[in-house]
Design a protein around this motif. Structure first.
Motif, mmCIF file in Angstrom:
data_model
loop_
_atom_site.group_PDB
_atom_site.id
_atom_site.type_symbol
_atom_site.label_atom_id
_atom_site.label_comp_id
_atom_site.label_asym_id
_atom_site.label_seq_id
_atom_site.Cartn_x
_atom_site.Cartn_y
_atom_site.Cartn_z
ATOM 1 N N HIS A 39 3.635 1.531 -11.138
ATOM 2 C CA HIS A 39 2.285 2.285 -10.307
ATOM 3 C C HIS A 39 1.228 0.677 -9.836
ATOM 4 C CE1 HIS A 39 3.030 5.736 -11.669
ATOM 5 N NE2 HIS A 39 3.173 5.914 -12.819
ATOM 6 N N ARG A 40 2.140 -0.720 -9.409
ATOM 7 C CA ARG A 40 1.379 -1.149 -8.395
ATOM 8 C C ARG A 40 2.172 -1.434 -7.225
ATOM 9 N NH1 ARG A 40 -1.567 -2.376 -12.558
ATOM 10 N NH2 ARG A 40 -0.745 -2.886 -14.860
ATOM 11 N N TRP A 41 1.078 -1.667 -6.590
ATOM 12 C CA TRP A 41 0.398 -0.805 -4.818
ATOM 13 C C TRP A 41 1.341 -2.001 -4.384
ATOM 14 C CZ3 TRP A 41 1.318 3.532 -2.989
ATOM 15 C CH2 TRP A 41 0.747 3.471 -0.878
ATOM 16 N N PRO A 42 2.550 -2.461 -3.622
ATOM 17 C CA PRO A 42 2.491 -3.859 -2.499
ATOM 18 C C PRO A 42 2.414 -3.357 -1.472
ATOM 19 C CG PRO A 42 4.267 -2.170 -3.280
ATOM 20 C CD PRO A 42 3.400 -1.567 -3.515
ATOM 21 N N PHE A 43 1.308 -2.612 -0.731
ATOM 22 C CA PHE A 43 1.779 -1.935 0.463
ATOM 23 C C PHE A 43 -0.114 -3.012 1.846
ATOM 24 C CE2 PHE A 43 4.132 0.974 -1.406
ATOM 25 C CZ PHE A 43 5.879 0.767 -0.616
ATOM 26 N N GLY A 44 -1.428 -3.169 0.223
ATOM 27 C CA GLY A 44 -2.077 -3.853 1.118
ATOM 28 C C GLY A 44 -2.557 -2.317 0.918
ATOM 29 N N ARG A 45 -4.414 -2.835 0.814
ATOM 30 C CA ARG A 45 -5.087 -1.839 0.524
ATOM 31 C C ARG A 45 -5.514 -1.376 2.136
ATOM 32 N NH1 ARG A 45 -10.634 -3.049 3.599
ATOM 33 N NH2 ARG A 45 -12.110 -1.737 2.381
ATOM 34 N N VAL A 46 -5.252 -0.755 3.181
ATOM 35 C CA VAL A 46 -5.687 -0.820 4.384
ATOM 36 C C VAL A 46 -4.880 0.730 4.474
ATOM 37 C CG1 VAL A 46 -5.152 -0.054 6.546
ATOM 38 C CG2 VAL A 46 -6.543 -2.610 6.096
ATOM 39 N N MET A 47 -3.318 0.563 3.567
ATOM 40 C CA MET A 47 -2.292 1.737 3.600
ATOM 41 C C MET A 47 -2.371 2.567 2.430
ATOM 42 S SD MET A 47 -0.333 2.120 5.639
ATOM 43 C CE MET A 47 1.352 3.148 4.725
ATOM 44 N N CYS A 48 -3.382 1.679 1.636
ATOM 45 C CA CYS A 48 -3.644 2.041 0.206
ATOM 46 C C CYS A 48 -5.021 3.347 0.456
ATOM 47 C CB CYS A 48 -4.469 1.389 -0.742
ATOM 48 S SG CYS A 48 -5.185 2.242 -2.494
ATOM 49 N N LYS A 49 -5.639 2.786 1.661
ATOM 50 C CA LYS A 49 -6.722 4.356 2.124
ATOM 51 C C LYS A 49 -6.284 5.249 2.480
ATOM 52 C CE LYS A 49 -10.665 1.692 1.016
ATOM 53 N NZ LYS A 49 -11.692 2.243 0.994
ATOM 54 N N ILE A 50 -5.669 4.683 3.551
ATOM 55 C CA ILE A 50 -5.003 5.800 4.973
ATOM 56 C C ILE A 50 -3.891 6.457 3.904
ATOM 57 C CG2 ILE A 50 -3.285 6.154 6.552
ATOM 58 C CD1 ILE A 50 -4.238 3.306 7.539
#
Length: 306
Positions: A39-50
């Motif tokens: 559950h670590r997010w490697p795609f950055g803040r923008v992709m997290c929000k979108i």
């Protein structure tokens, strides 16, 4: 040429439902990679929000379109004489526009209040549970996208079944009664699938929000189980996006014939321009359940009108 069922107004809801599911599918690879990395997010803040916003909009639009489909069936079977305006093509398209608008609006908090939580071993894409406004919105959307739709769906399908029961009794034949029972099975399965898919998620999410708002300490073990429950129930909730076609395929002969016709058309064995297939088999099960006596004529036409 492989014949295809005529196009109905309910198909408009089905197409919009399919569109919402298709957009949602595009985000699945991102979450699959994150799940594979604990559950670590490697795609950055923008992709997290979108991606979180897309999931929220999908959730709302799915439930609203399922509710609209139940209301459409209610109007078609129970209130046909009073529903010409509500079941017009213009009104249905307007309703779809409203559903998309409300879903896009209700998804904004997920866009704004989703963030990356920085930790020693990486970042996680999670909700900002420090915001009182966001927690209040979670409770509000829980009511709007679960409790209220469940009430509407149960009332609509309950009224439909009561209408079918009254007709089968007045018709006085065993075939009509058997078909009414088959319609009951489909309706019960649809409602059960809806409740099983969404009830656990809403329960876990409500517990999380209420405990956070009341500053109640649940303990580390309870918090861990709550987090696991939210992950599992989220997956279960999205199963509802694809389970209804499986229900129709297994329980409704008309839907199986329609699916077979569509496959033949896609393989070039039929006329492609006539390959439109409705996914709302309950309308067909409803029409089939009305028996074969002469008095069924008006009721039978209810589900065949566009």
């Amino acid at each position: 040429m492989t014949p295809a069922p005529p196009r109905r107004l309910v198909d408009i809801f089905v197409l919009n439902l399919a569109l919402a599911d298709l957009v949602f599918v595009f985000t699945l690879p991102l979450w699959a990679v994150a799940a594979g990395q604990h559950h670590r997010w490697p795609f950055g803040r923008v992709m997290c929000k979108i991606s979180s916003y897309i999931i929220a909009v999908n959730r709302f639009s799915n439930i609203f379109f399922l509710t609209c489909m139940s209301v459409d069936r209610y109007l078609a079977v129970v209130r046909l004489m009073d529903s010409h305006v509500l079941r017009s093509s213009r009104c249905v398209h307007l309703t779809c526009g409203v559903v998309w608008g409300v879903s896009l609006l209700l998804g904004v908090p997920s866009l704004v209040y989703r963030h990356l939580s920085e930790e020693d071993d990486g970042s996680s894409c999670i909700d900002d549970m420090d915001s009182l406004f966001f927690k209040a919105m979670i409770l509000l959307t829980g009511f709007l996208t679960f409790m209220l739709p469940v009430l509407i769906i149960v009332l609509c399908y309950g009224s439909i079944l009561a209408k079918l029961r009254k007709h089968s009794i007045s018709a006085g034949n065993q075939r009509a009664e058997a078909r009414r029972r088959h319609s009951l099975k489909i309706v019960f399965t649809i409602i059960t699938a809806f409740l099983v898919s969404w009830l656990p998620y809403n329960v876990f999410k409500t517990i999380q929000v209420i405990s956070s708002m009341s500053d109640t300490s649940l303990g580390d073990a309870v918090q861990e189980n709550l987090s696991r429950g939210l992950i599992i129930s989220s997956c279960l909730a999205f199963v509802n996006s694809c389970i209804n076609p499986a229900i129709y395929l297994s329980l409704d002969k008309h839907f199986r014939r329609s699916a077979a016709a569509l496959c033949l058309n896609c393989l070039g064995h039929g006329d492609a321009q006539h390959s439109y297939v409705s996914s709302n088999s309950f309308s067909n099960a409803t029409s089939e359940s009305l028996g074969s006596v002469p008095s069924r004529g008006r009721l039978f036409s209810l589900t065949q009108k566009t």
